[in-house]
Design a protein around this motif. Sequence first.
Motif, short mmCIF file in Angstrom:
data_model
loop_
_atom_site.label_atom_id
_atom_site.label_comp_id
_atom_site.label_asym_id
_atom_site.label_seq_id
_atom_site.Cartn_x
_atom_site.Cartn_y
_atom_site.Cartn_z
N LEU A 209 36.95 42.57 51.07
CA LEU A 209 37.96 41.63 51.53
C LEU A 209 39.34 41.98 50.98
O LEU A 209 40.35 41.82 51.66
CB LEU A 209 37.56 40.21 51.16
N GLU A 210 39.38 42.47 49.76
CA GLU A 210 40.66 42.88 49.20
C GLU A 210 41.23 44.06 49.99
O GLU A 210 42.43 44.10 50.28
CB GLU A 210 40.50 43.24 47.73
N LYS A 211 40.38 45.00 50.37
CA LYS A 211 40.84 46.14 51.18
C LYS A 211 41.31 45.66 52.55
O LYS A 211 42.32 46.14 53.05
CB LYS A 211 39.72 47.16 51.35
N LEU A 212 40.57 44.73 53.15
CA LEU A 212 41.00 44.20 54.44
C LEU A 212 42.37 43.54 54.34
O LEU A 212 43.20 43.69 55.21
CB LEU A 212 40.00 43.15 54.94
N GLY A 213 42.59 42.83 53.25
CA GLY A 213 43.86 42.15 53.05
C GLY A 213 45.02 43.11 52.87
O GLY A 213 46.18 42.75 53.13
N GLU B 238 47.72 46.98 56.65
CA GLU B 238 48.85 46.45 57.41
C GLU B 238 48.50 46.26 58.88
O GLU B 238 48.93 45.30 59.50
CB GLU B 238 50.06 47.37 57.26
N ASN B 239 47.75 47.21 59.44
CA ASN B 239 47.41 47.09 60.86
C ASN B 239 46.61 45.81 61.13
O ASN B 239 46.85 45.14 62.13
CB ASN B 239 46.65 48.32 61.35
N LEU B 240 45.70 45.44 60.25
CA LEU B 240 44.92 44.22 60.45
C LEU B 240 45.72 42.98 60.08
O LEU B 240 45.56 41.93 60.70
CB LEU B 240 43.62 44.28 59.67
N GLN B 241 46.61 43.10 59.11
CA GLN B 241 47.47 41.97 58.76
C GLN B 241 48.30 41.54 59.96
O GLN B 241 48.55 40.37 60.17
CB GLN B 241 48.42 42.33 57.61
N LYS B 242 48.71 42.50 60.74
CA LYS B 242 49.55 42.21 61.90
C LYS B 242 48.76 41.70 63.10
O LYS B 242 49.28 40.94 63.90
CB LYS B 242 50.32 43.47 62.31
N SER B 243 47.51 42.12 63.24
CA SER B 243 46.78 41.79 64.47
C SER B 243 45.76 40.66 64.33
O SER B 243 45.55 39.92 65.29
CB SER B 243 46.09 43.04 65.01
N VAL B 244 45.13 40.50 63.18
CA VAL B 244 44.06 39.51 63.04
C VAL B 244 44.63 38.10 63.04
O VAL B 244 45.49 37.75 62.24
CB VAL B 244 43.22 39.76 61.76
N LEU B 245 44.12 37.30 63.97
CA LEU B 245 44.54 35.91 64.08
C LEU B 245 43.52 34.96 63.46
O LEU B 245 43.85 33.88 63.02
CB LEU B 245 44.71 35.54 65.56
#
Length: 174
Positions: free
Chosen positions: A138-142, A145-152
């Motif tokens: 979860l820390e890696k997911l956080g 940047e690409n997922l920070q911008k797209s994940v709703l």
Amino acid sequence: MKCLPFLQCHQMMLFGKISQQLCGLKKLPWSCDCRYFWGWLNAVFHKVDYERIRDVGPDRAASEWLLRCGAMVRYHNQERWQKDYNHLPTGPLDKYKVQAIDATDSCIMSIGFDYMEGLHHVERIRLRKCHYIKDDYLEKLGKLENLQKSVLEMEIISCVNVTKASLLYITQET
């Protein structure tokens, strides 16, 4: 494909008699700590194939990894969830962009995490009963940047190795 089940030590007796001394060794895959063995085997299974990512693109490679682990993916402009590795869509590699991931009861683990780095269109991630998911995932997911911008929307339910600390970390805005 489902994850390999955890076996109890008495079930391992099928492979031969294990001495009490050997059962005390936690680092050997054939010892009584059967979780270590299956964890090791799954880790080998999850090794990231960077050549595959380069050859077919991040969305296709991530889809293949997720489906092999028992997860499902949904692509943009598609209503059906892709569940079967053998029925992945064909056509131009850049046509199918992963929009949603449902990893319920899957065996995804952070070792395969690099497959997620190239995904830029994921809007929803569901992690339910993912026993191999840990705080570091979860820390890696956080940090991506690409997922920070797209994940709703991200749903994390009954992932026994996830602590409250990592949930707080992933919800912080950076």
